[in-house]
Design a protein around this motif. Structure first.
Motif, mmCIF file in Angstrom:
data_model
loop_
_atom_site.group_PDB
_atom_site.id
_atom_site.type_symbol
_atom_site.label_atom_id
_atom_site.label_comp_id
_atom_site.label_asym_id
_atom_site.label_seq_id
_atom_site.Cartn_x
_atom_site.Cartn_y
_atom_site.Cartn_z
ATOM 1 N N ILE A 379 0.847 -1.189 0.000
ATOM 2 C CA ILE A 379 0.000 0.000 0.000
ATOM 3 C C ILE A 379 0.882 1.238 0.000
ATOM 4 O O ILE A 379 1.830 1.338 0.789
ATOM 5 N N THR A 380 0.581 2.175 -0.873
ATOM 6 C CA THR A 380 1.280 3.455 -0.945
ATOM 7 C C THR A 380 0.273 4.573 -0.697
ATOM 8 O O THR A 380 -0.739 4.667 -1.409
ATOM 9 N N VAL A 381 0.545 5.401 0.310
ATOM 10 C CA VAL A 381 -0.331 6.525 0.653
ATOM 11 C C VAL A 381 0.439 7.824 0.386
ATOM 12 O O VAL A 381 1.549 8.020 0.896
ATOM 13 N N LEU A 441 4.090 7.089 2.104
ATOM 14 C CA LEU A 441 4.046 6.019 3.098
ATOM 15 C C LEU A 441 3.912 4.689 2.371
ATOM 16 O O LEU A 441 3.020 4.521 1.533
ATOM 17 N N GLU A 442 4.809 3.757 2.676
ATOM 18 C CA GLU A 442 4.752 2.414 2.097
ATOM 19 C C GLU A 442 4.565 1.412 3.228
ATOM 20 O O GLU A 442 5.298 1.446 4.224
ATOM 21 N N LEU A 443 3.578 0.530 3.065
ATOM 22 C CA LEU A 443 3.418 -0.528 4.065
ATOM 23 C C LEU A 443 2.976 -1.817 3.398
ATOM 24 O O LEU A 443 2.443 -1.807 2.284
ATOM 25 N N ILE A 444 3.224 -2.909 4.070
ATOM 26 C CA ILE A 444 2.767 -4.225 3.625
ATOM 27 C C ILE A 444 1.556 -4.610 4.462
ATOM 28 O O ILE A 444 1.569 -4.514 5.691
ATOM 29 N N GLU A 445 0.493 -4.999 3.763
ATOM 30 C CA GLU A 445 -0.748 -5.407 4.428
ATOM 31 C C GLU A 445 -0.987 -6.888 4.153
ATOM 32 O O GLU A 445 -0.990 -7.319 3.001
ATOM 33 N N VAL A 446 -1.187 -7.647 5.213
ATOM 34 C CA VAL A 446 -1.577 -9.051 5.094
ATOM 35 C C VAL A 446 -3.017 -9.176 5.552
ATOM 36 O O VAL A 446 -3.354 -8.847 6.696
#
Length: 468
Positions: A379-381, A441-446
């Motif tokens: 996810i990129t915000v 903002l970069e995050l990994i979502e499971v």
């Protein structure tokens, strides 16, 4: 006379699948350079000395993607985006835009109607053609731009020129023998789908030949709603409009049709073959994009978007690779790509609608892994953006920040997460993700759960006005 550009940015460009998708259509893709076709169209009309802030007509689902493409390079400080709640072809779109202009302005400009997804390489000649069109409009003509053909093309409709600048007739897509005759006679032009209209005469002639469209769009504008830069046609009113092209609804019937001869380096890039024709090629006639290795390949279009593509011994072939699909076809079957898209749609496969990366008003997400009971997304915000306050019935979510700072609402808690920090959100918990920083903002979502569809979202608050 002032010129009011009206950019038609609907459609999906299905013959350019798998690169063009329903939710990421042809006009927002950089097919011939870094900027998208929509952006180059807007840059082109900036050269017009009498151009007013443009009006862009677009489908409801593409509103944020379209707005971001206009804002990203700050092409125009002022503009209007007219939202179509449903597709009804070009005649209602143009009619609705004309009525919107009539409400907004006291003086009547020339409506310059341009598709958002065409390529024009001769900008000087383009400006000259518009000047000729404006002079014809000043004489009360409904003017179209006829492209001077340089080869016998069976994929375009044609315009037969009459005396002076009059249109003798509009002609359907011909077979090859007929197209060769048109080219030899020299009085036939490709139908570009570009127009210049006097506002009042356009609406008078639409009332004369297509009154049902006029009545429906008049109500759609009257009951339309304003939302920032967006003006939304009323859905119920617009649904009553017949679905018709401006050619069928008006231009083939009116006696006011005129044509400007336009040798402007034009292509509608309506197929992979058309893109190959206008692309730079190597000494073997190959047009390549991305990570491509060729051996004994001639007159082909090879495009890699995500991974290495190696081709051996091909001639007159199209190969297009994306993260989730590969197209291979003979060059002379490029018009048939639409049949594959129709099959994908009938089978309700996501590949006709989405890429692995899906763009949202707040940023984007990319599906990395997808299984029955879990999936993984990146996810990129965007800086300063935030998602809706929402809840899921059927899935739990684990978030790990890999870059930037996340501001998270997790039930009653509000926390800041930095790189290599994480949180867990259980099903049924209200939550929200925001980027308070100045870098993406970069995050990994499971996601884990019995149902992982994007329609399992209950929104409680959304800054973008979305309800589903």
């Amino acid at each position: 006379m002032a010129i009011q550009p009206v950019i038609l940015a609907g459609g999906t460009g299905s013959r350019l699948w798998p690169l063009s998708r329903e939710m990421y259509p042809k006009q927002v893709i950089g097919l011939t350079g870094e900027q998208s076709l929509l952006q180059t169209t807007l840059q082109r009309i900036r050269q017009l000395p009498d151009a007013l802030p443009p009006i862009i007509v677009v489908g409801e689902e593409h509103r944020f993607l379209t707005k971001s493409q206009i804002d990203e390079p700050a092409i125009f400080p002022e503009y209007h985006i007219l939202l179509e709640p449903l597709g009804r072809n070009t005649a209602p779109a143009i009619c609705g835009a004309a009525m919107f202009v009539r409400r907004q302005m006291k003086k009547e400009p020339v409506l310059l109607v341009l598709p958002a997804d065409h390529l024009i390489t001769k900008n000087k000649e383009f400006i000259q053609a518009i000047e000729q069109a404006v002079s014809l409009v000043d004489q009360g003509n409904l003017t179209t731009f006829g492209i001077v053909p340089d080869h016998p093309e069976t994929g375009y409709g044609y315009i037969a020129a009459g005396d002076g600048n009059r249109v003798a007739s509009f002609v359907e897509k011909p077979d090859l023998k007929t197209a060769e005759r048109y080219l030899q006679e020299g009085t036939y032009f490709w139908n570009s789908g570009m127009f210049a209209f006097p506002l009042s005469i356009l609406l008078e002639e639409m009332e004369r030949f297509s009154p049902d469209i006029v009545r429906a769009m008049e109500e759609a504008v009257e009951k339309g709603t304003v939302d920032g830069n967006f003006f939304r046609f009323d859905a119920q009113a617009m649904s009553a409009s017949p679905s018709d092209s401006i050619d069928y609804a008006l231009m083939e019937k009116t006696d006011r049709a005129a044509v400007v001869e336009a040798d402007i380096g034009w292509s509608d890039i309506g197929s992979w073959k058309a893109l190959w024709q206008v692309s730079e090629k190597d000494k073997h006639g190959n047009a390549t994009t991305g990570d491509v290795i060729l051996e004994d390949v001639d007159n082909s279009l090879i495009r890699s978007e995500d991974t290495l593509v190696a081709a051996i011994g091909l001639q007159d072939t199209i190969v297009v690779e994306t993260a989730d699909a590969v197209l291979v076809a003979p060059m002379d079957r490029s018009q048939d790509v639409k049949t594959i898209v129709n099959r994908l749609k009938e089978e309700q496969r996501q590949e006709f609608r989405y890429h692995r990366t899906v763009y949202r008003p707040w940023g984007s997400y990319t599906t990395l892994e997808m299984h029955d009971r879990f999936q993984i997304k990146r996810i990129t915000v965007n800086p300063g953006a935030k998602l809706s306050l929402q809840m899921h019935h059927h899935r739990h979510e684990h978030w790990v920040v890999v870059s930037g700072t996340a501001k998270v609402v997790n039930g009653e808690q509000e926390i800041l997460l930095h790189e290599n920090e994480s949180t867990y959100i259980s099903a049924g918990t209200n939550h929200r993700l925001a980027n308070p920083g100045v870098i993406p903002l970069e995050l990994i979502e499971v996601q884990v759960g019995s149902y992982l569809g994007e329609d399992d979202i209950v929104r409680f608050d959304d800054v973008y006005g979305r309800k589903d």
